[in-house]
Structure formats: C-alpha cells, structure tokens
Design a protein around this motif. Structure first.
Motif, PDB file in Angstrom:
ATOM      1  N   SER A 197       0.832  -1.197   0.000  1.00  0.00           N
ATOM      2  CA  SER A 197       0.000   0.000   0.000  1.00  0.00           C
ATOM      3  C   SER A 197       0.868   1.248   0.000  1.00  0.00           C
ATOM      4  O   SER A 197       1.868   1.329   0.715  1.00  0.00           O
ATOM      5  CB  SER A 197      -0.911   0.000   1.234  1.00  0.00           C
TER       6      SER A 197
ATOM      7  N   LEU B 119       1.707   4.735   1.174  1.00  0.00           N
ATOM      8  CA  LEU B 119       1.480   5.506   2.389  1.00  0.00           C
ATOM      9  C   LEU B 119       1.788   6.971   2.117  1.00  0.00           C
ATOM     10  O   LEU B 119       2.875   7.308   1.659  1.00  0.00           O
ATOM     11  CB  LEU B 119       2.383   4.970   3.508  1.00  0.00           C
ATOM     12  N   LYS B 120       0.814   7.845   2.401  1.00  0.00           N
ATOM     13  CA  LYS B 120       1.009   9.275   2.136  1.00  0.00           C
ATOM     14  C   LYS B 120       1.130  10.109   3.407  1.00  0.00           C
ATOM     15  O   LYS B 120       1.842  11.099   3.430  1.00  0.00           O
ATOM     16  CB  LYS B 120      -0.160   9.821   1.295  1.00  0.00           C
ATOM     17  N   ASN B 121       0.411   9.718   4.460  1.00  0.00           N
ATOM     18  CA  ASN B 121       0.396  10.493   5.692  1.00  0.00           C
ATOM     19  C   ASN B 121       0.381   9.532   6.885  1.00  0.00           C
ATOM     20  O   ASN B 121      -0.689   9.179   7.390  1.00  0.00           O
ATOM     21  CB  ASN B 121      -0.834  11.405   5.707  1.00  0.00           C
TER      22      ASN B 121
ATOM     23  N   LYS C  98      -1.853  10.068  10.093  1.00  0.00           N
ATOM     24  CA  LYS C  98      -3.305   9.943   9.901  1.00  0.00           C
ATOM     25  C   LYS C  98      -3.710   8.530   9.465  1.00  0.00           C
ATOM     26  O   LYS C  98      -4.793   8.057   9.828  1.00  0.00           O
ATOM     27  CB  LYS C  98      -3.728  10.962   8.835  1.00  0.00           C
ATOM     28  N   GLU C  99      -2.859   7.870   8.698  1.00  0.00           N
ATOM     29  CA  GLU C  99      -3.280   6.652   8.009  1.00  0.00           C
ATOM     30  C   GLU C  99      -2.959   5.340   8.720  1.00  0.00           C
ATOM     31  O   GLU C  99      -3.526   4.310   8.380  1.00  0.00           O
ATOM     32  CB  GLU C  99      -2.653   6.620   6.610  1.00  0.00           C
ATOM     33  N   LEU C 100      -2.041   5.349   9.674  1.00  0.00           N
ATOM     34  CA  LEU C 100      -1.608   4.095  10.301  1.00  0.00           C
ATOM     35  C   LEU C 100      -2.357   3.791  11.593  1.00  0.00           C
ATOM     36  O   LEU C 100      -2.696   4.689  12.356  1.00  0.00           O
ATOM     37  CB  LEU C 100      -0.110   4.136  10.593  1.00  0.00           C
TER      38      LEU C 100
ATOM     39  N   PRO D 262      -1.569   0.538   7.315  1.00  0.00           N
ATOM     40  CA  PRO D 262      -2.604   1.494   6.897  1.00  0.00           C
ATOM     41  C   PRO D 262      -4.002   1.016   7.293  1.00  0.00           C
ATOM     42  O   PRO D 262      -4.314  -0.170   7.186  1.00  0.00           O
ATOM     43  CB  PRO D 262      -2.473   1.526   5.366  1.00  0.00           C
ATOM     44  N   LYS D 263      -4.812   1.961   7.767  1.00  0.00           N
ATOM     45  CA  LYS D 263      -6.213   1.660   8.052  1.00  0.00           C
ATOM     46  C   LYS D 263      -6.869   1.295   6.726  1.00  0.00           C
ATOM     47  O   LYS D 263      -6.429   1.737   5.664  1.00  0.00           O
ATOM     48  CB  LYS D 263      -6.905   2.894   8.648  1.00  0.00           C
TER      49      LYS D 263
ATOM     50  N   GLU E  67      -9.386   2.244   5.069  1.00  0.00           N
ATOM     51  CA  GLU E  67      -9.793   3.310   4.146  1.00  0.00           C
ATOM     52  C   GLU E  67      -8.602   3.989   3.466  1.00  0.00           C
ATOM     53  O   GLU E  67      -8.777   4.760   2.520  1.00  0.00           O
ATOM     54  CB  GLU E  67     -10.683   4.350   4.845  1.00  0.00           C
ATOM     55  N   TYR E  68      -7.391   3.714   3.938  1.00  0.00           N
ATOM     56  CA  TYR E  68      -6.204   4.331   3.346  1.00  0.00           C
ATOM     57  C   TYR E  68      -5.339   3.335   2.565  1.00  0.00           C
ATOM     58  O   TYR E  68      -4.221   3.652   2.179  1.00  0.00           O
ATOM     59  CB  TYR E  68      -5.353   5.014   4.419  1.00  0.00           C
TER      60      TYR E  68
ATOM     61  N   ARG F 210      -4.000   1.842  -0.463  1.00  0.00           N
ATOM     62  CA  ARG F 210      -3.863   2.180  -1.887  1.00  0.00           C
ATOM     63  C   ARG F 210      -2.952   1.116  -2.480  1.00  0.00           C
ATOM     64  O   ARG F 210      -1.727   1.217  -2.374  1.00  0.00           O
ATOM     65  CB  ARG F 210      -3.247   3.566  -2.060  1.00  0.00           C
TER      66      ARG F 210
END
Length: 185
Positions: free
Chosen positions: A81, A83-85, A88-90, A100-101, A103-104, A106
């Motif tokens: 996946s 990871l961008k942020n 917020k995302e982990l 990553p959660k 919803e995050y 990718r």
C-alpha cells in the motif's frame, strides 16, 4: 538464534536504538539504489527494530512513493500500500505492527517497486536472514523481479556468522548497519 538475537536487540535502550537508527539512515541516504529509487517498499518498525519513520518522511518529502506491507495471516502473504500520511493513516494491525487503516489502503503492484527495505532478526554476510517465522518476505521475494534490489536494515549485533538457510530462503542483496554497508551478492 532468533530468541538470542531478539533478547540482545531488546536490551538496547531507546536512545541507543535511535542513535544507531540515525547512523543507518545516514548510510541509506548515501546508498545509490536508495537515491535513485522512486518507489520504495519500507517496513514500519516494530519494538526494537531499526527505526524507519525518518525514511518514510524522507521519501514523502522527496516526492517519492513510500510503499508499506500489510500482512494477511489467512494467506501468509503481503499486500502493498502507498502511504502518504503516516500520522493519519496508520493504526495497529497484524501482530501489533502499524499498518494502513482500511480506508487508506492504496494497492501497489510489486512490479512498481524500485527498492525493498527489509526487516529481520539476524543476518549473515551472504544475505540470508532469520525473520519472525511467518515466511512473509520469503514468499514475497519469490514473486519479486530479481532486478529489484533488496536491502536489510540491521544493527551490528544482528550480524551472525551463518544463518541456517533452506532452499526456499531468499537472500537480500545488501545489509546496512550502523557501521557498514555489506554487499551480499
């Protein structure tokens, strides 16, 4: 061997882990495959592993893709996946490792990766590793193009004379510790 190395690594203070991780990160930043890579698969550190948050931030700040693995216990495989942020995302996921959660997530195909940064418990100078026993990385390496470099991050104390290797075990190409870059192949 796994238990012994984990014990020794677990004896490192938080300060020692941070200091050694900083040295390893400095070596990694000067490592040509890292400098040239645009899409880097990197683990999210867990307990006393070499810290990777600086690497993730460096990739994001450099407009590169930080790609993290998500372990799927049912199939014993990993999903990748972008990871961008991290803040917020982990969230804590499989085995207590941050992932990553939902919803995050990718999804990224392994063919997009330019470099893989690998965790582990113990390594020998031929690049063979002892992981945590799940075989996730060995299965992943089987599907990964041999042209994609793999680099393990480890503390000096994790380098051993020889790791018992099976025919299905996959060696890493490089190991970076706080004191050296080891070319394994």
């Amino acid at each position: 061997m796994r238990k012994e190395i984990l014990h020794h690594r677990g004896m490192l203070s938080e300060g020692e882990i941070l200091e050694k991780s900083k040295s390893i990160f400095h070596r990694l930043k000067n490592f040509l495959p890292y400098k040239e890579a645009q899409n880097v698969m990197v683990y999210i550190d867990f307990r006393s592993e070499v810290k990777t948050d600086g690497i993730v931030q460096d990739l994001i700040a450099g407009h590169k893709k930080a790609i993290v693995p998500i372990c799927v216990p049912k199939t014993r495989e990993m999903i990748l996946s972008h990871l961008k942020n991290p803040a917020k995302e982990l969230a804590e996921g499989t085995f207590g490792v941050f992932e990553p959660k939902e919803e995050y997530i990718r999804s990224v195909d392994a063919s997009e990766i330019d470099l893989v940064i690998v965790p582990g418990v113990a390594f020998d100078r031929k690049g063979y590793r002892i992981g945590y026993g799940g075989g996730y990385y060995d299965r992943f390496f089987e599907k990964l193009s041999k042209r994609i470099p793999t680099v393990a991050l480890a503390f000096d104390l994790q380098i051993v004379e020889a790791v018992p290797a099976e025919s299905f075990d996959q060696a890493v190409d490089y190991i970076i510790t706080e004191s050296e870059l080891i070319e394994c192949k």
